[in-house]
Design a protein around this motif. Structure first.
Motif, mmCIF file in Angstrom:
data_model
loop_
_atom_site.group_PDB
_atom_site.id
_atom_site.type_symbol
_atom_site.label_atom_id
_atom_site.label_comp_id
_atom_site.label_asym_id
_atom_site.label_seq_id
_atom_site.Cartn_x
_atom_site.Cartn_y
_atom_site.Cartn_z
ATOM 1 N N PHE A 1 -61.366 -7.078 -0.306
ATOM 2 C CA PHE A 1 -60.245 -7.919 -0.732
ATOM 3 C C PHE A 1 -59.398 -7.178 -1.770
ATOM 4 C CE2 PHE A 1 -62.602 -11.859 0.663
ATOM 5 C CZ PHE A 1 -61.582 -12.415 1.415
ATOM 6 N N ASN A 2 -60.062 -6.648 -2.782
ATOM 7 C CA ASN A 2 -59.338 -5.984 -3.869
ATOM 8 C C ASN A 2 -58.655 -4.706 -3.396
ATOM 9 O OD1 ASN A 2 -59.960 -7.871 -5.928
ATOM 10 N ND2 ASN A 2 -62.006 -6.997 -6.143
ATOM 11 N N GLU A 3 -59.331 -3.954 -2.536
ATOM 12 C CA GLU A 3 -58.726 -2.720 -2.040
ATOM 13 C C GLU A 3 -57.526 -3.002 -1.147
ATOM 14 O OE1 GLU A 3 -62.628 0.242 -2.177
ATOM 15 O OE2 GLU A 3 -61.590 -0.098 -0.276
ATOM 16 N N LEU A 4 -57.580 -4.078 -0.381
ATOM 17 C CA LEU A 4 -56.439 -4.400 0.474
ATOM 18 C C LEU A 4 -55.223 -4.784 -0.361
ATOM 19 C CD1 LEU A 4 -55.232 -4.631 3.227
ATOM 20 C CD2 LEU A 4 -56.326 -6.862 3.521
ATOM 21 N N GLU A 5 -55.438 -5.447 -1.487
ATOM 22 C CA GLU A 5 -54.317 -5.721 -2.394
ATOM 23 C C GLU A 5 -53.666 -4.415 -2.843
ATOM 24 O OE1 GLU A 5 -54.914 -8.326 -5.688
ATOM 25 O OE2 GLU A 5 -56.269 -9.643 -4.584
ATOM 26 N N LEU A 6 -54.484 -3.453 -3.255
ATOM 27 C CA LEU A 6 -53.957 -2.163 -3.696
ATOM 28 C C LEU A 6 -53.237 -1.443 -2.560
ATOM 29 C CD1 LEU A 6 -56.969 -0.836 -5.816
ATOM 30 C CD2 LEU A 6 -54.803 -1.741 -6.675
ATOM 31 N N ALA A 7 -53.809 -1.505 -1.367
ATOM 32 C CA ALA A 7 -53.204 -0.830 -0.219
ATOM 33 C C ALA A 7 -51.847 -1.439 0.125
ATOM 34 C CB ALA A 7 -54.142 -0.904 0.984
ATOM 35 N N LEU A 8 -51.730 -2.751 0.018
ATOM 36 C CA LEU A 8 -50.442 -3.394 0.280
ATOM 37 C C LEU A 8 -49.415 -3.014 -0.784
ATOM 38 C CD1 LEU A 8 -51.647 -6.924 1.447
ATOM 39 C CD2 LEU A 8 -50.540 -5.184 2.861
ATOM 40 N N ASP A 9 -49.847 -2.905 -2.035
ATOM 41 C CA ASP A 9 -48.942 -2.432 -3.087
ATOM 42 C C ASP A 9 -48.425 -1.034 -2.759
ATOM 43 O OD1 ASP A 9 -49.142 -4.712 -4.588
ATOM 44 O OD2 ASP A 9 -50.489 -3.878 -6.099
ATOM 45 N N ASP A 10 -49.337 -0.165 -2.362
ATOM 46 C CA ASP A 10 -48.953 1.202 -1.997
ATOM 47 C C ASP A 10 -47.962 1.209 -0.838
ATOM 48 O OD1 ASP A 10 -50.118 2.885 -3.784
ATOM 49 O OD2 ASP A 10 -51.682 3.618 -2.449
#
Length: 325
Positions: A107-116
């Motif tokens: 969940f947390n990594e997907l948030e970061l990936a979407l930001d990127d």
């Protein structure tokens, strides 16, 4: 003193500088605040931010900052794989041994990936799964892990990353989509599915309630009675059924799924990037406040439901069945 008119070259340089500054305001970390209330997770600049001409040297600063953001988050990705090719950023949920179930880390990594992906130079972003599943939904081990304060997870923030994503977001559903893997599809812009994909929302069985704005998007997409059958009574949809109801854009034979879908996506990637983003905002912008409201209400109910006796009993039964396998 009256200034001489700008030459064509000077005017173009001025416009270029403004564009560069706009790009910088989109990726500057101060415009990605932590989630504290409505609209705080958006990927858009804060209101009343004034864009002023700056030196063209800022372009190198933008590039370095974008690379730094990408590199710092890429190093943290253990549950995702990210690719950049042909103007497309692809986010691959990469826990095939767990059927791509959403751990708290994912969940947390997907948030970061979407930001990127929002800040990079891609035309649009694709979300897909590794292996045979798109995703089997929320890993129920999260119900145990989420009691630890350092692992607390904010579902509101996660869902708003999808609501506010500024570029077209395409779901390439390579297999079963369960729980939040199905509900987030209502927040994407295109959904291409293999004919082996299924769509399952077993929230009521688990003593929970719909999530990811599906209480709003599903009735809007497929009508109230069909949405009720899917969300309340756990009607599992085939890919063709999901397509006929409007949740899926198009279904492809599994044998040629990847080939057919990616040929089309590469063609789409040649379209003007800015026009795609602007047009998405025209289509989606009017819905944003309604989606925020649906997300907030769902999360409030989930906060109560997840600690209820019904939910606890359902989770216990789930782990009992799992232990017998």
């Amino acid at each position: 003193m009256v200034q001489a008119p700008l030459s064509v070259r000077q005017r173009n340089a001025h416009r270029h500088t403004v564009v560069i500054h706009c790009q910088y305001t989109m990726i500057n970390s101060e415009h990605f605040p932590k989630c504290h209330g409505t609209n705080s997770c958006g990927l858009f600049p804060k209101k009343n931010v004034k864009v002023k001409p700056t030196s063209t040297l800022l372009s190198s600063r933008v590039s370095k900052q974008a690379n730094a953001v990408h590199n710092s988050t890429q190093q943290k990705f253990e549950t995702l794989r990210i690719t950049h090719q042909d103007g497309i950023t692809t986010i691959i949920m990469n826990r095939p041994q767990r059927k791509n179930a959403f751990s708290l880390q994912m969940f947390n990594e997907l948030e970061l990936a979407l930001d990127d992906a929002a800040a990079d130079n891609s035309v649009f972003t694709v979300l897909t799964g590794a292996g045979d599943y798109f995703t089997s939904g929320n890993d129920l081990n999260n119900a145990l892990e989420n009691h630890a304060e350092e692992k607390r997870f904010d579902l509101r923030c996660f869902v708003r990353k999808f609501i506010d994503f500024p570029k077209p977001l395409v779901a390439v559903v390579n297999g079963p989509a369960v729980g939040i893997g199905a509900t987030i599809l209502g927040l994407t812009d295109l959904v291409y599915a293999s004919d082996k994909a299924t769509f399952n929302t077993p929230f009521i069985k688990l003593g929970l309630c719909p999530e990811a704005c599906s209480s709003y998007t599903f009735p809007k997409i497929m009508g109230f009675t069909k949405a009720t059958e899917v969300l309340l009574f756990n009607k599992i949809l085939t890919a063709q059924e999901a397509c006929s109801l409007g949740l899926v854009t198009e279904v492809f034979p599994d044998s040629t799924f990847q080939q057919d879908v990616w040929a089309r996506l590469k063609d789409y990637a040649s379209l003007p990037k800015n026009c795609l983003a602007y047009s998405k905002q025209l289509i989606r912008g009017l819905e944003r406040e309604k989606l925020y409201a649906a997300c907030d209400e769902e999360c409030d109910l989930l906060d109560k439901a997840v600690t209820s006796e019904e939910a606890m009993n359902a989770i216990i039964q789930f782990f009992k069945k799992k232990s017998r396998l």
